[in-house]
Design a protein around this motif. Structure first.
Motif, PDB file in Angstrom:
ATOM      1  N   THR A 149      -1.388  -5.066   6.500  1.00  0.00           N
ATOM      2  CA  THR A 149       0.028  -5.170   6.734  1.00  0.00           C
ATOM      3  C   THR A 149       0.271  -6.951   6.707  1.00  0.00           C
ATOM      4  OG1 THR A 149       0.097  -5.148   9.002  1.00  0.00           O
ATOM      5  CG2 THR A 149       0.372  -2.960   7.820  1.00  0.00           C
TER       6      THR A 149
ATOM      7  N   GLU B  10       3.481  -2.877   3.913  1.00  0.00           N
ATOM      8  CA  GLU B  10       3.529  -2.123   5.424  1.00  0.00           C
ATOM      9  C   GLU B  10       3.176  -0.909   5.193  1.00  0.00           C
ATOM     10  OE1 GLU B  10       7.553  -1.346   7.080  1.00  0.00           O
ATOM     11  OE2 GLU B  10       8.403  -1.748   5.086  1.00  0.00           O
TER      12      GLU B  10
ATOM     13  N   TRP C 231       1.383   3.421   1.449  1.00  0.00           N
ATOM     14  CA  TRP C 231       1.816   2.238   1.924  1.00  0.00           C
ATOM     15  C   TRP C 231       3.314   1.599   0.950  1.00  0.00           C
ATOM     16  CZ3 TRP C 231      -0.895  -1.148   5.168  1.00  0.00           C
ATOM     17  CH2 TRP C 231      -2.073  -0.302   5.678  1.00  0.00           C
TER      18      TRP C 231
END
Length: 125
Positions: free
Chosen positions: A32, A53, A60
Motif C-alpha cells: 500500500t 490500497e 487491490w
C-alpha cells in the motif's frame, strides 16, 4: 489417544495460521502507498501517480492520476490530466498483482519501488 491427536493438531495448525496471518499483513503493509513515475519522449512529458490500497481478500484498488503535455513543434503544450480507477488481483504465492481491465502485471521488487509492465515507479510513502 484422541486428546493427544487434538493437541498435536493444535500445535501444528496454530503456528501455521500465525505465519499465514503475518505474511498477509506484511504483504498489505509492503504494497500500500503512493508511487510516482516521470517519463518523457520527443512527443510528450508525463507525470504518473498511482495509489495502491488493499480491498477485500486478494483484491487491490488502484487509483491513477496522470498529468501530461504533448510536445508540439518542440515545445510543451498545455497541461492535460486523466484519472483512472481499477482493481487488481493478487497471486497469494508470488505477491504479483494482475490488473483486471488490461491484465497489466504489477510487481514490487523491493519496499521502495513498483513496476507496472516495464515502467518503474518509486514509492513516496
Amino acid at each position: 489417544m484422541k486428546k493427544q491427536i487434538n493437541l498435536l493438531t493444535m500445535l501444528l495448525v496454530i503456528p501455521a495460521l500465525s505465519l499465514y496471518s503475518c505474511e498477509n499483513v506484511h504483504f498489505a503493509d509492503g504494497r500500500t502507498g503512493t508511487y510516482v513515475n516521470d517519463a518523457s519522449s520527443g512527443f510528450s512529458i508525463a507525470h504518473d501517480t498511482l495509489v495502491v490500497e488493499q480491498g477485500r481478500g486478494n483484491t487491490w484498488l488502484l487509483h491513477r492520476k496522470t498529468g501530461f503535455q504533448m510536445i508540439v513543434n518542440g515545445k510543451p503544450g498545455r497541461h492535460l490530466y486523466e484519472t483512472e480507477e481499477c482493481t487488481a488481483t493478487a497471486d497469494p504465492n508470488t505477491g504479483v498483482l494482475t490488473e483486471s481491465r488490461n491484465e497489466k502485471v504489477i510487481e514490487f521488487p523491493d519496499q521502495n519501488s513498483m513496476t507496472v509492465g516495464k515502467r518503474l515507479y518509486r514509492r513516496l510513502n
